[in-house]
Design an enzyme around this catalytic site. Structure first.
Site, PDB file in Angstrom:
ATOM      1  N   ASP A  39       0.831  -1.212   0.000  1.00 56.21           N
ATOM      2  CA  ASP A  39       0.000   0.000   0.000  1.00 56.21           C
ATOM      3  C   ASP A  39       0.867   1.265   0.000  1.00 56.21           C
ATOM      4  OD1 ASP A  39      -1.885   2.057   0.619  1.00 56.21           O
ATOM      5  OD2 ASP A  39      -3.182   0.557   1.537  1.00 56.21           O
ATOM      6  N   SER A  92      -7.506   4.123  -1.283  1.00 57.87           N
ATOM      7  CA  SER A  92      -7.280   2.681  -1.204  1.00 57.87           C
ATOM      8  C   SER A  92      -8.558   1.875  -1.404  1.00 57.87           C
ATOM      9  CB  SER A  92      -6.656   2.315   0.146  1.00 57.87           C
ATOM     10  OG  SER A  92      -5.343   2.811   0.236  1.00 57.87           O
ATOM     11  N   HIS A 143      -9.460  -2.165   7.645  1.00 52.99           N
ATOM     12  CA  HIS A 143      -9.012  -1.060   6.798  1.00 52.99           C
ATOM     13  C   HIS A 143      -9.400  -1.346   5.349  1.00 52.99           C
ATOM     14  CE1 HIS A 143      -5.960   2.337   6.297  1.00 52.99           C
ATOM     15  NE2 HIS A 143      -6.658   2.658   7.361  1.00 52.99           N
ATOM     16  N   GLU A 284      -1.151  -7.727   2.679  1.00 59.61           N
ATOM     17  CA  GLU A 284      -0.913  -6.288   2.509  1.00 59.61           C
ATOM     18  C   GLU A 284       0.229  -5.800   3.397  1.00 59.61           C
ATOM     19  OE1 GLU A 284      -3.233  -1.991   2.572  1.00 59.61           O
ATOM     20  OE2 GLU A 284      -3.723  -3.490   4.089  1.00 59.61           O
ATOM     21  N   ASP A 289       2.308   2.831   3.158  1.00 56.21           N
ATOM     22  CA  ASP A 289       1.397   3.952   2.936  1.00 56.21           C
ATOM     23  C   ASP A 289       1.339   4.881   4.142  1.00 56.21           C
ATOM     24  OD1 ASP A 289      -0.817   5.238   1.374  1.00 56.21           O
ATOM     25  OD2 ASP A 289      -2.005   4.612   3.082  1.00 56.21           O
ATOM     26  N   HIS A 428      -2.066  10.951  -1.611  1.00 55.01           N
ATOM     27  CA  HIS A 428      -1.759  10.069  -2.727  1.00 55.01           C
ATOM     28  C   HIS A 428      -1.440  10.878  -3.979  1.00 55.01           C
ATOM     29  CE1 HIS A 428      -4.570   6.868  -0.712  1.00 55.01           C
ATOM     30  NE2 HIS A 428      -3.493   7.138   0.000  1.00 55.01           N
TER      31      HIS A 428
END
Length: 509
Positions: A39, A92, A143, A284, A289, A428
């Site tokens: 991520d 995401s 998440h 993940e 991230d 992002h």
């Protein structure tokens, strides 16, 4: 130059309705599939980690670089486009829905389309076809990325409902994820027991009643996996606070992603060794991230290196299990990371802990000399080398005027400047991400032909669908068979979309 407006319109329609591009050559078949999401990982993330490792292990230096490929550098297939249906910069949940379901949707959506209708995920399709299934993450299991494989909500913030669905209590399929490992315990527990649930339902107790074995820390996990595997179905919810980056992880309470990956693969392999159908698992590396959002270069490096370790392990695993394939792509890049003139990994190597850890130390300090604590203890732990009393005063002024988080960011920016690292955003970006993958022998070349090159993110689950012989449309039909009233708040979809878009612009995650 004349631009054909009809061509533009057709292209736009294809993107925003989620239409996949023409399929490539038929992919090689497999019994098992592993999908890994790093991520927030971008190409500069890999370069920074690679150069850091090269300098730190003595293979090269800043003055005489000598970097070599590491981990995923040996598994590059192509690149992936990441935009959502409503924004060139995705979050995401929208990108995760594309990866899980092959559908473009709005930022904030969890495995529902633009109309708020549930769409089947590749994991759900695998379950319906008799495969074992798993989710392993270093974030909350509720998440966005794990959620898109295991739940359907209009707003990714509905984590209590995500928990209820992914464990099977409110999902039309009942329990359907055989193995879940991550954080997010609070969304499984009622408020009276330290959680956030307002319905007084203890989902952990409910899961145990359904046959799940439960672990709440690394020692529990180790005990459950005494023989290298854990009993299925299995639920591991560890006490992941905001202080759980790889560089400051407590091994007594929080297993590493590599540890949980090994246990998960061994468990699923053992469970399917004598069956015709294998397993699907999503893994993940969540906190690449998190560190990108925080502009925390040292933490970003350590999370990226762990991702590379995990990918190396999976590659070796596939060598021993040639009936398994793996794909990996980030949902998006985070932070707009660039490495500029003066880039020096040795500066970043001086950092001892993540920003989150150090800011918690600051908030918990109850001594009488905050200035001395900041100057003599905290700032050195960040790895900042060249600072003066005037710099310390600037940091203190920021704290007094704006609070702890802005002060931490100011220190991180000073570290980044000294190390030649530049972050353009705390959110992002629209950058393409790298697609990695692996299959043994000739299958790897077949994989490259089938899914290599530049891909739309909605194409990836279609590849897995073909490899495993699944049909995601059947999962969608099964989800909608008895109506969609179980998808909460569909009558509020327009309002939810507006709020989600505002939240994405404020701080996409």
């Amino acid at each position: 130059m004349r631009v054909d407006s009809l061509s533009i319109a057709a292209t736009t329609a294809a993107i925003f309705t989620g239409c996949a591009e023409a399929a490539g050559p038929h992919p090689p078949k497999a019994k098992n599939f592993i999908y890994v999401v790093p991520d927030g990982y971008g190409i500069a993330s890999q370069v920074m980690a690679r150069d850091y490792q090269s300098v730190m292990n003595g293979a090269g230096s800043v003055e005489r670089p000598n970097t070599a490929k590491i981990g995923v550098d040996n598994m590059v297939l192509g690149t992936v486009r990441t935009q959502a249906s409503d924004n060139l910069v995705t979050d995401s949940s929208a990108s995760g829905t594309a990866f899980a379901c092959g559908v473009k949707t709005y930022n904030g959506a969890v495995s529902v389309d633009d109309d708020g209708m549930p769409v089947g995920s590749i994991l759900e399709a695998a379950f319906l076809d008799g495969f074992k299934t798993g989710l392993v993450v270093t974030s909350r299991i509720t998440h966005a990325t794990p959620a898109v494989y295991s739940s359907h909500v209009l707003d990714r913030g509905s984590e209590n409902e995500i928990a209820a669905q992914q464990i099977g209590k409110t999902h039309p399929f009942g329990p359907f994820v055989d193995l879940l490992i991550g954080g997010g315990r609070r969304h499984y527990l009622p408020k009276a027991e330290g959680g956030t649930r307002e319905d007084d339902v203890n989902l952990i107790e409910w899961a145990i009643e359904q046959g799940y074995t439960y672990a709440e820390d690394a020692s529990d996990l180790k005990e459950a996996a005494e023989k290298g595997t854990v009993p299925l179905p299995f639920l591991g919810l560890f006490n992941l606070t905001h202080i759980s980056y790889e560089m400051d992880r407590d091994p007594e309470t929080e297993p590493s992603l590599l540890e949980t990956t090994k246990i998960a693969l061994d468990t699923l392999e053992a469970a399917t060794k004598k069956t015709r159908k294998g397993y699907f698992i999503m893994i993940e590396a969540s906190r690449i991230d998190h560190a990108g959002h925080a502009n925390d270069a040292p933490a970003h490096i350590h999370e990226t290196l762990m991702f590379n370790e995990v990918m190396n392990y999976i590659k070796e695993y596939i060598e021993d299990h040639p009936d398994t394939q793996m794909l990996s792509a980030a949902d998006h890049e985070c932070g707009g990371l660039t490495l500029i003139d003066g880039f020096d990994p040795t500066v970043l190597a001086r950092a001892q802990y993540s920003n989150d850890y150090l800011m918690a130390m600051w908030d918990n300090y109850n001594g009488e000399d905050r200035t001395g604590f900041l100057r003599d203890e905290l700032v050195p732990l960040y790895g900042l080398g060249n600072y003066t009393d005037a710099d310390i005063q600037v940091f203190l002024n920021i704290y007094e005027e704006e609070g702890t988080a802005p002060m931490g960011l100011a220190i991180l920016k000073a570290v980044a400047k000294e190390g030649g690292v530049n972050w353009s955003t705390g959110g992002h970006t629209a950058a393409d991400v790298v697609l990695h993958g692996y299959a043994k022998g000739k299958k790897y070349e077949d994989m490259k032909r089938a899914i290599g090159g530049n891909q739309n993110n909605i194409n990836l689950p279609g590849y897995i669908e073909k490899v495993l012989g699944l049909d995601m449309s059947k999962a969608t039909k099964a989800l909608r068979k008895d109506g969609v009233g179980w998808v909460e708040k569909r009558d509020q979809l327009s309002t939810i979309k507006r709020r989600a878009e505002a939240a994405a612009k404020d701080h996409a995650h």
